[in-house]
Design a protein around this motif. Structure first.
Motif, PDB file in Angstrom:
ATOM      1  N   ASP A 177      22.816  50.696   2.238  1.00 45.94           N
ATOM      2  CA  ASP A 177      22.456  50.123   0.935  1.00 45.94           C
ATOM      3  C   ASP A 177      21.941  51.205  -0.006  1.00 45.94           C
ATOM      4  OD1 ASP A 177      23.146  47.533   1.675  1.00 45.94           O
ATOM      5  OD2 ASP A 177      21.155  47.138   2.486  1.00 45.94           O
ATOM      6  N   TRP A 200      30.117  55.696  -3.206  1.00 45.25           N
ATOM      7  CA  TRP A 200      29.576  54.430  -3.663  1.00 45.25           C
ATOM      8  C   TRP A 200      30.759  53.483  -3.843  1.00 45.25           C
ATOM      9  CZ3 TRP A 200      25.113  52.177  -3.616  1.00 45.25           C
ATOM     10  CH2 TRP A 200      24.854  51.091  -4.450  1.00 45.25           C
ATOM     11  N   PHE A 210      29.617  60.631   1.341  1.00 39.19           N
ATOM     12  CA  PHE A 210      29.253  59.256   1.075  1.00 39.19           C
ATOM     13  C   PHE A 210      29.825  58.909  -0.284  1.00 39.19           C
ATOM     14  CE2 PHE A 210      25.947  60.264   4.159  1.00 39.19           C
ATOM     15  CZ  PHE A 210      25.953  59.115   4.932  1.00 39.19           C
ATOM     16  N   ASN A 258      33.214  55.102   7.899  1.00 39.00           N
ATOM     17  CA  ASN A 258      33.022  53.792   7.267  1.00 39.00           C
ATOM     18  C   ASN A 258      31.652  53.158   7.518  1.00 39.00           C
ATOM     19  OD1 ASN A 258      35.443  53.645   5.818  1.00 39.00           O
ATOM     20  ND2 ASN A 258      36.536  52.957   7.640  1.00 39.00           N
ATOM     21  N   THR A 259      30.697  53.908   8.071  1.00 43.95           N
ATOM     22  CA  THR A 259      29.321  53.414   8.178  1.00 43.95           C
ATOM     23  C   THR A 259      28.802  53.184   6.766  1.00 43.95           C
ATOM     24  OG1 THR A 259      28.932  54.617  10.229  1.00 43.95           O
ATOM     25  CG2 THR A 259      26.983  53.987   8.972  1.00 43.95           C
ATOM     26  N   ARG A 260      28.053  52.100   6.583  1.00 39.01           N
ATOM     27  CA  ARG A 260      27.568  51.736   5.242  1.00 39.01           C
ATOM     28  C   ARG A 260      26.046  51.745   5.172  1.00 39.01           C
ATOM     29  NH1 ARG A 260      31.863  47.281   3.336  1.00 39.01           N
ATOM     30  NH2 ARG A 260      33.615  48.207   4.431  1.00 39.01           N
ATOM     31  N   GLN A 269      27.654  49.687  -2.182  1.00 38.31           N
ATOM     32  CA  GLN A 269      27.103  50.302  -0.979  1.00 38.31           C
ATOM     33  C   GLN A 269      27.598  51.739  -0.872  1.00 38.31           C
ATOM     34  OE1 GLN A 269      28.582  47.684   2.139  1.00 38.31           O
ATOM     35  NE2 GLN A 269      26.504  46.905   2.420  1.00 38.31           N
ATOM     36  N   TRP A 270      26.832  52.557  -0.148  1.00 36.44           N
ATOM     37  CA  TRP A 270      27.269  53.905   0.179  1.00 36.44           C
ATOM     38  C   TRP A 270      28.081  53.825   1.473  1.00 36.44           C
ATOM     39  CZ3 TRP A 270      27.021  57.811  -3.056  1.00 36.44           C
ATOM     40  CH2 TRP A 270      26.089  57.761  -4.092  1.00 36.44           C
ATOM     41  N   LYS A 271      29.301  54.315   1.430  1.00 37.73           N
ATOM     42  CA  LYS A 271      30.213  54.259   2.574  1.00 37.73           C
ATOM     43  C   LYS A 271      30.514  55.685   3.016  1.00 37.73           C
ATOM     44  CE  LYS A 271      34.330  51.651   3.799  1.00 37.73           C
ATOM     45  NZ  LYS A 271      35.420  50.842   3.239  1.00 37.73           N
TER      46      LYS A 271
END
Length: 77
Positions: free
Chosen positions: A63, A29, A27, A59-61, A33-35
């Motif tokens: 908060d 930042w 992941f 690429n799921t994000r 957002q955390w990607k």
């Protein structure tokens, strides 16, 4: 309690391991957002960004990084 799946690496980067301990991505930042960035490994052990068992989640994000939410979304039984 199961072992932690998330391992902080540096500020803004956290490694993700599957329940068996295999590194499956990171992941990062990015823009508030955390990607998720999927990672796989080739036959010679080379890192293959965007590959691996969680490629479909690349690429799921999020908060915020919440292990329970990540576990439920990424490792559904």
């Amino acid at each position: 309690m199961p072992p932690s799946l998330l391992t902080p690496q540096t500020e803004g980067v956290c490694a993700l391991h599957d329940p068996s301990g295999l590194h499956v991505g990171n992941f990062k930042w990015v823009n508030g957002q955390w990607k998720f960035k999927a990672v796989g490994y080739g036959p010679a052990g080379q890192v293959m960004p965007g590959h691996g068992p969680l490629t479909h989640l690349h690429n799921t994000r999020f908060d915020r990084l919440d292990e329970a939410i990540v576990r439920a979304q990424f490792f559904k039984d």
